[in-house]
Scaffold this motif. Structure first.
Motif, PDB file in Angstrom:
ATOM      1  N   VAL A 209       0.839  -1.195   0.000  1.00 30.19           N
ATOM      2  CA  VAL A 209       0.000   0.000   0.000  1.00 30.19           C
ATOM      3  C   VAL A 209       0.875   1.246   0.000  1.00 30.19           C
ATOM      4  O   VAL A 209       0.606   2.219  -0.728  1.00 30.19           O
ATOM      5  CB  VAL A 209      -0.954   0.003   1.214  1.00 30.19           C
ATOM      6  N   ALA A 210       1.942   1.232   0.776  1.00 35.85           N
ATOM      7  CA  ALA A 210       2.852   2.381   0.819  1.00 35.85           C
ATOM      8  C   ALA A 210       3.464   2.637  -0.557  1.00 35.85           C
ATOM      9  O   ALA A 210       3.579   3.786  -0.998  1.00 35.85           O
ATOM     10  CB  ALA A 210       3.948   2.141   1.852  1.00 35.85           C
ATOM     11  N   ASP A 211       3.852   1.558  -1.255  1.00 35.16           N
ATOM     12  CA  ASP A 211       4.412   1.691  -2.603  1.00 35.16           C
ATOM     13  C   ASP A 211       3.391   2.283  -3.566  1.00 35.16           C
ATOM     14  O   ASP A 211       3.714   3.150  -4.384  1.00 35.16           O
ATOM     15  CB  ASP A 211       4.866   0.331  -3.136  1.00 35.16           C
ATOM     16  N   LEU A 212       2.166   1.799  -3.476  1.00 35.70           N
ATOM     17  CA  LEU A 212       1.106   2.276  -4.364  1.00 35.70           C
ATOM     18  C   LEU A 212       0.823   3.759  -4.135  1.00 35.70           C
ATOM     19  O   LEU A 212       0.690   4.526  -5.096  1.00 35.70           O
ATOM     20  CB  LEU A 212      -0.176   1.468  -4.129  1.00 35.70           C
ATOM     21  N   MET A 213       0.735   4.141  -2.882  1.00 31.66           N
ATOM     22  CA  MET A 213       0.438   5.539  -2.573  1.00 31.66           C
ATOM     23  C   MET A 213       1.591   6.448  -2.989  1.00 31.66           C
ATOM     24  O   MET A 213       1.374   7.550  -3.500  1.00 31.66           O
ATOM     25  CB  MET A 213       0.113   5.691  -1.085  1.00 31.66           C
ATOM     26  N   ALA A 214       2.812   5.981  -2.788  1.00 30.08           N
ATOM     27  CA  ALA A 214       3.977   6.777  -3.203  1.00 30.08           C
ATOM     28  C   ALA A 214       3.974   6.953  -4.719  1.00 30.08           C
ATOM     29  O   ALA A 214       4.239   8.042  -5.237  1.00 30.08           O
ATOM     30  CB  ALA A 214       5.265   6.110  -2.745  1.00 30.08           C
ATOM     31  N   ALA A 215       3.668   5.888  -5.450  1.00 31.75           N
ATOM     32  CA  ALA A 215       3.628   5.958  -6.910  1.00 31.75           C
ATOM     33  C   ALA A 215       2.511   6.891  -7.390  1.00 31.75           C
ATOM     34  O   ALA A 215       2.620   7.508  -8.450  1.00 31.75           O
ATOM     35  CB  ALA A 215       3.428   4.570  -7.502  1.00 31.75           C
ATOM     36  N   ALA A 216       1.457   7.002  -6.588  1.00 31.05           N
ATOM     37  CA  ALA A 216       0.350   7.908  -6.911  1.00 31.05           C
ATOM     38  C   ALA A 216       0.639   9.336  -6.483  1.00 31.05           C
ATOM     39  O   ALA A 216      -0.146  10.249  -6.771  1.00 31.05           O
ATOM     40  CB  ALA A 216      -0.937   7.410  -6.242  1.00 31.05           C
TER      41      ALA A 216
END
Length: 199
Positions: free
Chosen positions: A34-41
């Motif tokens: 989730v942290a990776d996804l949010m950072a990518a967003a």
């Protein structure tokens, strides 16, 4: 001001969905946090739960978004051809291309997410979403086969879909080996011959 905030919230959610649809196809459900996804967003990790109750919910939503994107591109390609046989030919050409093999994040979710969905517990909603996406692909192909006057259009559509997806799964798994290109070429030749799309 609340209206702007609501609009921004909707935009942020759309960004998360689109980024997740791409990253899940590239790295799998468990390959990205989730942290990776949010950072990518471009958003903070803490903001995730303002949009989704869990990663499972996002997985389901992202799967649906990936199939929707894929369907839109498929329809755009089909609409360029008045003859349904030409549309089928173009679809096979694109699907079994090395470009499709090498661009997982923008490719068909039926290929990219098959293994992940198969490993998810049976009660996860993503199973229904994935099945609906595959059904939509089958319906689209069935329509083209019907319009082209093919016998048993539903059976032809399902066999074609299984060959397309299976060939692309194997081609990606063997990428870097000559076998990968051979699989794509053989599947293309087989489908165009069996479906008589080369006439």
């Amino acid at each position: 001001m609340p209206r702007v905030s609501r609009e921004q919230t909707q935009k942020n959610r759309a960004v998360i969905e689109n980024v997740s649809a791409r990253l899940f196809r590239e790295q799998g459900f468990n390959g990205v946090s989730v942290a990776d996804l949010m950072a990518a967003a471009g958003l903070t990790h803490g903001g995730f739960y303002g949009h989704f109750s869990s990663k499972d919910e996002l997985t389901d939503v992202a799967c649906a978004a990936a199939f929707k994107q894929s369907s839109q591109r498929r329809n755009e390609r089909s609409n360029k051809h008045a003859d349904p046989r030409h549309a089928l030919h173009a679809h096979v050409d694109h699907y079994l291309s090395t470009w499709h093999r090498d661009h997982t994040g923008n490719g068909c979710p039926a290929v990219a997410l098959a293994g992940d969905v198969a490993r998810e517990p049976a009660d996860k909603p993503v199973h229904r979403t994935y099945a609906a996406g595959v059904e939509s692909m089958a319906d689209s192909l069935t329509t083209l086969f019907e319009a082209s006057g093919a016998p048993q259009p539903r059976s032809q559509a399902l066999a074609t879909l299984a060959t397309l997806v299976g060939a692309q799964v194997l081609a990606r798994a063997t990428r870097g080996s000559p076998l990968s290109d051979d699989i794509l070429a053989a599947a293309r030749e087989f489908l165009l011959d069996v479906n008589m799309l080369n006439n």
